[in-house]
Design an enzyme around this catalytic site. Structure first.
Site, PDB file in Angstrom:
ATOM      1  N   LYS A  63      39.774  54.533  29.009  1.00  0.00           N
ATOM      2  CA  LYS A  63      39.301  53.183  29.349  1.00  0.00           C
ATOM      3  C   LYS A  63      38.393  52.646  28.242  1.00  0.00           C
ATOM      4  O   LYS A  63      38.491  51.490  27.851  1.00  0.00           O
ATOM      5  CB  LYS A  63      38.552  53.216  30.690  1.00  0.00           C
ATOM      6  CG  LYS A  63      38.243  51.835  31.247  1.00  0.00           C
ATOM      7  CD  LYS A  63      37.404  51.889  32.506  1.00  0.00           C
ATOM      8  CE  LYS A  63      38.159  52.281  33.740  1.00  0.00           C
ATOM      9  NZ  LYS A  63      38.963  51.184  34.304  1.00  0.00           N
ATOM     10  N   HIS A 107      37.530  38.339  45.522  1.00  0.00           N
ATOM     11  CA  HIS A 107      38.222  39.339  46.329  1.00  0.00           C
ATOM     12  C   HIS A 107      38.588  38.725  47.688  1.00  0.00           C
ATOM     13  O   HIS A 107      37.753  38.055  48.307  1.00  0.00           O
ATOM     14  CB  HIS A 107      37.320  40.570  46.517  1.00  0.00           C
ATOM     15  CG  HIS A 107      38.006  41.655  47.287  1.00  0.00           C
ATOM     16  ND1 HIS A 107      38.972  42.461  46.719  1.00  0.00           N
ATOM     17  CD2 HIS A 107      37.900  42.024  48.585  1.00  0.00           C
ATOM     18  CE1 HIS A 107      39.420  43.306  47.643  1.00  0.00           C
ATOM     19  NE2 HIS A 107      38.784  43.065  48.779  1.00  0.00           N
TER      20      HIS A 107
HETATM   21  C1  GAR Z   1      43.716  37.117  44.643  1.00  0.00           C
HETATM   22  O1  GAR Z   1      43.930  36.955  46.031  1.00  0.00           O
HETATM   23  C2  GAR Z   1      42.432  37.886  44.382  1.00  0.00           C
HETATM   24  O2  GAR Z   1      41.442  37.612  45.311  1.00  0.00           O
HETATM   25  C3  GAR Z   1      42.906  39.305  44.491  1.00  0.00           C
HETATM   26  O3  GAR Z   1      44.158  39.303  43.826  1.00  0.00           O
HETATM   27  C4  GAR Z   1      44.784  38.048  44.059  1.00  0.00           C
HETATM   28  C5  GAR Z   1      45.326  37.524  42.739  1.00  0.00           C
HETATM   29  O4  GAR Z   1      46.134  36.397  42.950  1.00  0.00           O
HETATM   30  N1  GAR Z   1      41.977  40.213  43.884  1.00  0.00           N
HETATM   31  C6  GAR Z   1      41.701  41.431  44.354  1.00  0.00           C
HETATM   32  O5  GAR Z   1      42.273  41.915  45.318  1.00  0.00           O
HETATM   33  C7  GAR Z   1      40.626  42.186  43.595  1.00  0.00           C
HETATM   34  N2  GAR Z   1      40.251  43.388  44.264  1.00  0.00           N
HETATM   35  P1  GAR Z   1      46.486  35.430  41.751  1.00  0.00           P
HETATM   36  O6  GAR Z   1      47.052  36.298  40.628  1.00  0.00           O
HETATM   37  O7  GAR Z   1      47.511  34.486  42.304  1.00  0.00           O
HETATM   38  O8  GAR Z   1      45.233  34.728  41.335  1.00  0.00           O
END
Ligand code: GAR
Length: 189
Positions: A63, A107
């Site tokens: 990482k 999130h």
């Molecule tokens: C979103 O709903 C975000 O909140 C979630 O991934 C999705 C991405 O959607 N993030 C997480 O779960 C982080 N732990 P997008 O690519 O359409 O923006």
């Protein structure tokens, strides 16, 4: 001086798009960082003419190795803030140290409930009556940093995961640009 920010994303990029489309955003999105070659968000960035750093973490020994590479790009573009928008990877010490209190994440749950992957499915399968959206500062944990803003979304009797996701994402697309502007205008402590 214009504040320059990077969006980190791994997927469809609907939040990236919402940030790009926001009126009066108090920073310039100057770079997209994507850890998934082929992700839809890459095409979206191209449509907005945003430079994109796409990398495959598997091609790095650790990482810290790929985060050092990311950091070099962030420096090149003069980035001072990072907004995670569906970036499905923990941020490591390299970037946490360089961008202390300058990394936000969105999130799809009311944290601390349902952290991690598929938070919408987790809430739905648990039979929760309510879930929502959280925006928080990023620390080394999985969706654990201090929460800045939350908005709840009720889970209806006849909901499906898809319908619920649609309502949650509608809230996300409103909330993230608003909170970014609040944080950048020092309205959040
Ligand atoms: C979103 O709903 C975000 O909140 C979630 O991934 C999705 C991405 O959607 N993030 C997480 O779960 C982080 N732990 P997008 O690519 O359409 O923006």
């Amino acid at each position: 001086m214009t504040i320059k920010a990077a969006v980190f994303a791994s997927g469809a990029g609907s939040n990236f798009e919402a940030i790009m489309e926001a009126n009066d955003l108090k920073c310039k999105i100057s770079l997209l960082v994507c850890d998934k070659p082929g992700a839809l968000v890459i095409d979206k960035a191209a449509r907005y003419g945003i430079p994109t750093l796409v990398f495959n973490p598997k091609e790095y020994g650790s990482k810290s190795e790929y985060e050092e590479m990311i950091h070099r790009h962030l420096q090149h573009y003069g980035i001072s803030w990072i907004f995670l928008a569906g970036y499905m990877r923990l941020i490591g010490d390299t970037l946490l140290n360089e961008y202390e209190s300058k990394i936000l994440n969105i999130h799809p749950s009311l944290l601390p409930f349902f952290p991690g992957k598929d938070a919408i499915g987790q809430a739905y399968d648990a039979g929760a009556r309510e879930t929502g959206v959280s925006i928080h500062y990023v620390d080394a944990g999985m969706d654990t940093g201090p929460v800045i803003a939350q908005e709840s979304v009720m889970i209806e009797e006849n909901d499906t995961k898809e319908k619920l996701k649609e309502r949650i994402q509608k809230v996300e697309h409103q909330l993230y640009p608003t909170v970014i502007n609040q944080v950048l205008s020092n309205k959040v402590r």
